[in-house]
Design a protein around this motif. Structure first.
Motif: not given
Lengths: 478, 95
Positions: A209, A244-245, A257
């Motif tokens: 992540a 994900e960021t 998120s």
């Protein structure tokens, strides 16, 4: 289940050149919106960028200090994406031929040393600033084109604490070089983190992540700890980590998120045709190397060797260049070979006063000579006690007066006159029959009470060591 | 190299261009023609030639770190499609 943590950090440092990367606009912080912009940094058609010489020099300096191999041939590339903070619709950055590669930085935690690899240090330009309001985003391009270094670590950091130490040491080194303020609050240092976990012994990396929006080194540590725990819970419950960021929310101490209108990243890098390549000669590298001062790590080792300090003390005193310089002047002004008392005063009393003023020890108006005079009066001549010494120090810092002047004015000198102390001791013994009896019957602690009474009678000025000796002697005759 | 309609659609999306079905069709064909033409370059033997990122023989063009003039805000903002005081404004980009 137990997992192994893998962290990589990407740090952006804004260099304190006078002008932007590719144009003559000022880099001053806090000016009126859009007052430091020109056709080049606004990306107006027909304008051409020209590289700032100081940007290149500072970048080489940092790369060398981080033990990187500076590449002989380097060039710039365009990183293409659409976002309102980027007026040209591309960022001038470096892709396949970055300024430097393969460096390292050493960290130390609880006496354990570790070397963290640095993948690359490259140059790029900053983007503008967006201020989001109801239904509209305001754009300020003052920051557009400011010189940035991107410093990418290898994924060799194994805990949030290691990440924290890496950042501290990185900041310390760059501040020694005097090329950036490294102030996270002002945005002159920013850090993103990639983190993944895997079962111990597993070879393949877990899904990572990307963490953003951390505004302090502590926030980086907290966000990483939170994210590691979150990923472990996902895996423990049989789930899968999604790439994900995530944005760190400092108030809620949680990651979220990122909801973004950006699609998948596809930057379509290609060579920047408006900037020629740069050849950095061995001679130029040599010249820049000569201007690199003694760095924190070397200074720490030297402080340990020359002044007999422990690693922990040496680390604290060398973290900041100015403070280290101040400490060294103090050590030199102190005649004894053992500098421990000086280190104790610097790290203890003086640091406490300085940090209450939000300053470093070197920023207080206290000359090394005056501090050493005070230390000698307390530690060697025992004219005043440690406790009185601390309040004298505070007054010295506030007024700039010498220790002797303050002790004289306030009549603080310790009483070491034996006959005077003997009189006081006799009074105390007479008035505290019970404690005297306790002492006589073997309660050694009772002596401390009696010393306390004597100190009280002397208004805190009796030499406590002498007072105790005299009391013990007098008690033998009771 | 052959180019699919999907590729054209993807590139159009990166360039923030919306294309209808006919445009996609037409542009795919045209782009295919361009790429076929460029493919001719592959016929040249370049095994002895280093990659070129710049065609001119210039290097190390640098300027001194001396501040110059910036634009006054009214000039910088003169052609902005939308503004608010000293700011450029755009539709809100995050929720």
């Amino acid at each position: 289940m137990n997992y192994e943590v893998v962290i990589g950090l990407e740090v952006h440092v804004q260099l304190k050149t006078k002008t932007k990367s590719f144009c003559g606009c000022s880099t001053e912080f806090g000016s009126e919106p859009n007052s430091q912009v020109c056709p080049v940094c606004l990306g107006f058609p027909g304008s051409l960028p020209v590289l700032n010489r100081s940007f290149l020099d500072y970048a080489v300096k940092v790369a060398l200090a981080l033990n990187c191999k500076v590449q002989e041939y380097t060039k710039f590339d365009r990183k293409n994406y659409f976002y309102p903070d980027l007026p040209k619709d591309y960022q001038i950055s470096q892709y396949d031929l970055p300024l430097s590669r393969e460096g390292f930085l050493d960290i130390e935690i609880d006496g354990r040393h570790k070397r963290i690899g640095i993948t690359r240090v490259h140059m790029e330009e900053d983007a503008g600033k967006l201020i989001h309001q109801q239904g509209v985003s305001l754009v300020d391009y003052n920051r557009t084109g400011m010189p940035l270094l991107e410093i990418v670590s290898e994924p060799e950091i194994s805990s949030p604490l290691e990440a924290y130490e890496y950042l501290n040491n990185l900041k310390s080194i760059i501040k020694y070089l005097d090329v950036s303020d490294c102030d996270m609050e002002k945005g002159s240092l920013r850090c993103d983190a990639n983190v993944s976990i895997r079962k111990i012994g597993e070879k393949a990396l877990g899904t990572k992540a990307e963490l953003k929006n951390m505004n302090s080194f502590k926030a980086v540590k907290d966000a990483l700890s939170y994210e590691i725990e979150r990923q472990a819970q996902v895996l423990d419950s049989g789930g899968k980590v999604v790439q994900e960021t995530l944005l760190w929310d400092e108030k809620q101490m949680k990651t979220f998120s990122m909801r973004s209108k950006e699609g998948a990243k596809d930057y379509r890098y290609f060579p920047e045709p408006d900037l020629p390549p740069f050849i950095i000669s061995a001679d130029r590298i040599g010249e820049i190397k000569k201007n690199i001062p003694e760095l924190p790590q070397e200074k720490k080792m030297r402080f340990m060797k020359e002044y007999g300090l422990s690693e922990v003390y040496a680390q604290i005193l060398t973290c900041d260049k100015e403070d280290a310089g101040y400490a060294e002047e103090c050590f030199k002004a102190f005649a004894d070979k053992d500098k421990k008392p000086v280190a104790n005063w610097l790290i203890g009393a003086l640091s406490a006063i300085a940090s209450s003023h939000n300053r470093g020890i070197s920023e207080e108006k206290l000359s090394p000579e005056n501090l050493i005079d005070l230390i000698v009066l307390v530690e060697k001549k025992q004219i005043i006690s440690n406790l009185v010494g601390k309040s004298v120090l505070e007054e010295m810092v506030n007024t700039g007066k010498s220790a002797e002047a303050i002790i004289g004015e306030k009549n603080l000198a310790q009483i070491s006159d034996s006959s005077f102390l003997e009189n006081l001791a006799d009074e105390v013994i007479k008035e505290n029959a019970r404690s005297v009896q306790d002492y006589k019957s073997g309660k050694a602690n009772a002596i401390m009470f009696l010393v306390g009474q004597l100190m009280k009678k002397s208004k805190g000025k009796a030499n406590p060591k002498l007072a105790q000796e005299i009391l013990k002697r007098r008690l033998e005759n009771v | 190299m052959s180019i699919s309609k999907e590729t054209v659609d993807y590139v159009a999306n990166l360039a923030r261009i919306q294309l209808n079905e006919q445009e996609l069709e037409r542009l795919s064909r045209q782009l295919q023609g361009i790429l076929d033409f460029i493919d001719k370059l592959r016929e040249i033997d370049i095994s002895d030639i280093a990659p070129t990122s710049h065609i001119l023989e210039i290097k190390n063009i640098l300027r001194d770190d001396t501040p110059g003039e910036s634009l006054p805000a009214e000039k910088a903002l003169a052609n902005a499609p939308s503004k608010n005081g000293r700011f450029f404004t755009v539709p809100k980009v995050i929720e």
